[in-house]
Write a protein that holds these residues in place. Sequence first.
Motif, PDB file in Angstrom:
ATOM      1  N   ILE A  89     -17.922  14.513  44.957  1.00  0.00           N
ATOM      2  CA  ILE A  89     -17.517  13.361  44.145  1.00  0.00           C
ATOM      3  C   ILE A  89     -17.868  13.613  42.681  1.00  0.00           C
ATOM      4  O   ILE A  89     -17.082  13.301  41.773  1.00  0.00           O
ATOM      5  CB  ILE A  89     -18.196  12.069  44.655  1.00  0.00           C
ATOM      6  N   SER A  90     -19.023  14.216  42.441  1.00  0.00           N
ATOM      7  CA  SER A  90     -19.425  14.534  41.069  1.00  0.00           C
ATOM      8  C   SER A  90     -18.520  15.601  40.465  1.00  0.00           C
ATOM      9  O   SER A  90     -18.159  15.534  39.281  1.00  0.00           O
ATOM     10  CB  SER A  90     -20.884  15.012  41.051  1.00  0.00           C
ATOM     11  N   LEU A  91     -18.146  16.588  41.276  1.00  0.00           N
ATOM     12  CA  LEU A  91     -17.236  17.636  40.807  1.00  0.00           C
ATOM     13  C   LEU A  91     -15.904  17.017  40.360  1.00  0.00           C
ATOM     14  O   LEU A  91     -15.412  17.287  39.251  1.00  0.00           O
ATOM     15  CB  LEU A  91     -17.006  18.655  41.930  1.00  0.00           C
ATOM     16  N   ILE A  92     -15.337  16.176  41.213  1.00  0.00           N
ATOM     17  CA  ILE A  92     -14.067  15.526  40.887  1.00  0.00           C
ATOM     18  C   ILE A  92     -14.240  14.556  39.731  1.00  0.00           C
ATOM     19  O   ILE A  92     -13.360  14.431  38.861  1.00  0.00           O
ATOM     20  CB  ILE A  92     -13.498  14.800  42.121  1.00  0.00           C
ATOM     21  N   GLY A  93     -15.395  13.875  39.685  1.00  0.00           N
ATOM     22  CA  GLY A  93     -15.663  12.970  38.572  1.00  0.00           C
ATOM     23  C   GLY A  93     -15.648  13.692  37.241  1.00  0.00           C
ATOM     24  O   GLY A  93     -15.101  13.199  36.246  1.00  0.00           O
ATOM     25  N   GLY A  94     -16.235  14.886  37.213  1.00  0.00           N
ATOM     26  CA  GLY A  94     -16.227  15.690  35.993  1.00  0.00           C
ATOM     27  C   GLY A  94     -14.815  16.084  35.595  1.00  0.00           C
ATOM     28  O   GLY A  94     -14.445  16.020  34.416  1.00  0.00           O
ATOM     29  N   SER A  95     -14.010  16.474  36.574  1.00  0.00           N
ATOM     30  CA  SER A  95     -12.627  16.862  36.293  1.00  0.00           C
ATOM     31  C   SER A  95     -11.795  15.674  35.817  1.00  0.00           C
ATOM     32  O   SER A  95     -10.981  15.799  34.893  1.00  0.00           O
ATOM     33  CB  SER A  95     -11.986  17.470  37.546  1.00  0.00           C
ATOM     34  N   LEU A  96     -11.996  14.511  36.428  1.00  0.00           N
ATOM     35  CA  LEU A  96     -11.239  13.316  36.040  1.00  0.00           C
ATOM     36  C   LEU A  96     -11.569  12.890  34.613  1.00  0.00           C
ATOM     37  O   LEU A  96     -10.668  12.517  33.845  1.00  0.00           O
ATOM     38  CB  LEU A  96     -11.527  12.167  37.011  1.00  0.00           C
ATOM     39  N   LEU A  97     -12.854  12.956  34.258  1.00  0.00           N
ATOM     40  CA  LEU A  97     -13.227  12.554  32.899  1.00  0.00           C
ATOM     41  C   LEU A  97     -12.669  13.554  31.881  1.00  0.00           C
ATOM     42  O   LEU A  97     -12.210  13.167  30.800  1.00  0.00           O
ATOM     43  CB  LEU A  97     -14.736  12.434  32.759  1.00  0.00           C
ATOM     44  N   ALA A  98     -12.699  14.849  32.237  1.00  0.00           N
ATOM     45  CA  ALA A  98     -12.120  15.862  31.358  1.00  0.00           C
ATOM     46  C   ALA A  98     -10.621  15.642  31.196  1.00  0.00           C
ATOM     47  O   ALA A  98     -10.078  15.776  30.092  1.00  0.00           O
ATOM     48  CB  ALA A  98     -12.398  17.259  31.912  1.00  0.00           C
ATOM     49  N   LEU A  99      -9.961  15.286  32.271  1.00  0.00           N
ATOM     50  CA  LEU A  99      -8.524  15.012  32.212  1.00  0.00           C
ATOM     51  C   LEU A  99      -8.250  13.796  31.331  1.00  0.00           C
ATOM     52  O   LEU A  99      -7.292  13.783  30.539  1.00  0.00           O
ATOM     53  CB  LEU A  99      -7.980  14.775  33.628  1.00  0.00           C
ATOM     54  N   PHE A 100      -9.098  12.782  31.426  1.00  0.00           N
ATOM     55  CA  PHE A 100      -8.933  11.567  30.627  1.00  0.00           C
ATOM     56  C   PHE A 100      -9.097  11.850  29.135  1.00  0.00           C
ATOM     57  O   PHE A 100      -8.274  11.431  28.319  1.00  0.00           O
ATOM     58  CB  PHE A 100      -9.953  10.517  31.080  1.00  0.00           C
ATOM     59  N   PHE A 101     -10.147  12.588  28.775  1.00  0.00           N
ATOM     60  CA  PHE A 101     -10.438  12.812  27.364  1.00  0.00           C
ATOM     61  C   PHE A 101      -9.580  13.914  26.732  1.00  0.00           C
ATOM     62  O   PHE A 101      -9.410  13.940  25.514  1.00  0.00           O
ATOM     63  CB  PHE A 101     -11.921  13.133  27.166  1.00  0.00           C
ATOM     64  N   HIS A 102      -9.055  14.822  27.559  1.00  0.00           N
ATOM     65  CA  HIS A 102      -8.307  15.959  27.002  1.00  0.00           C
ATOM     66  C   HIS A 102      -6.848  15.965  27.452  1.00  0.00           C
ATOM     67  O   HIS A 102      -6.194  16.995  27.385  1.00  0.00           O
ATOM     68  CB  HIS A 102      -8.988  17.265  27.408  1.00  0.00           C
ATOM     69  N   LYS A 103      -6.353  14.811  27.884  1.00  0.00           N
ATOM     70  CA  LYS A 103      -5.002  14.745  28.459  1.00  0.00           C
ATOM     71  C   LYS A 103      -3.905  15.189  27.503  1.00  0.00           C
ATOM     72  O   LYS A 103      -2.820  15.597  27.939  1.00  0.00           O
ATOM     73  CB  LYS A 103      -4.716  13.324  28.955  1.00  0.00           C
ATOM     74  N   ASP A 104      -4.154  15.098  26.206  1.00  0.00           N
ATOM     75  CA  ASP A 104      -3.147  15.496  25.223  1.00  0.00           C
ATOM     76  C   ASP A 104      -3.372  16.905  24.679  1.00  0.00           C
ATOM     77  O   ASP A 104      -2.810  17.284  23.643  1.00  0.00           O
ATOM     78  CB  ASP A 104      -3.124  14.494  24.063  1.00  0.00           C
ATOM     79  N   GLU A 105      -4.209  17.682  25.374  1.00  0.00           N
ATOM     80  CA  GLU A 105      -4.504  19.059  24.971  1.00  0.00           C
ATOM     81  C   GLU A 105      -4.086  20.008  26.098  1.00  0.00           C
ATOM     82  O   GLU A 105      -4.907  20.392  26.927  1.00  0.00           O
ATOM     83  CB  GLU A 105      -5.997  19.227  24.678  1.00  0.00           C
TER      84      GLU A 105
END
Length: 216
Positions: A89-105
Amino acid sequence: MYNLHIATIVIIAANAIASLKGFNDISFFERYKFNIGAIKGGQKDRMLTSGFLHVDLSHLLMNMFTLYFFADVVITWFGPVEFVGIYFISLIGGSLLALFFHKDEPYYSAVGASGAVTGILYAAILLQPDMRLGIMFIPIPLPAYVLGIGYLLYSIYGMKKRLGNIGHTAHVGGAMGGYVTTLLLKPDLLVTDTLMVILLAIPIVILFVMEKMGKI
């Protein structure tokens, strides 16, 4: 705290096998790393597989060494199944937050178990806040929660300043995953350790306040 449960051994082995493969096979590494463009193009599996790849041996050893120290705390409190659940869950949580903050990169990429390991670290601190940890250049051990909060605040600063070639966003997302899952599994902590629950939430609140204000 220093016992190696079979669940920890399996996770360390999976990280080692995948990372060693990636060290020697660039096409494998490129296919399974976290990459915004590829994920948005449909390769959602990268959000999981990237957590088992590392850029080099020192990166791998640092993450596995941290996991080694804190995994048994979580396993002792919850058991191996819950430990594995918090890890993923923490692994996916890290990926989801990265996707949220870097979605336009679209070219943003990252690898490493740091998000998952930070989730285990944050869970262990929440469960056993009286732990004291040593750190280089500081002569006396500090309370674990002080280091945990400090680490997340530094990660937020790293996100803002784009410090180094480090996935700071995944660290914060992983910590959030570990924090929330631990409270779901053991909600009485809200009553028995209210102050610690509040203190460990401070960096998470700061992150989203900054995001709302457009400061990050």
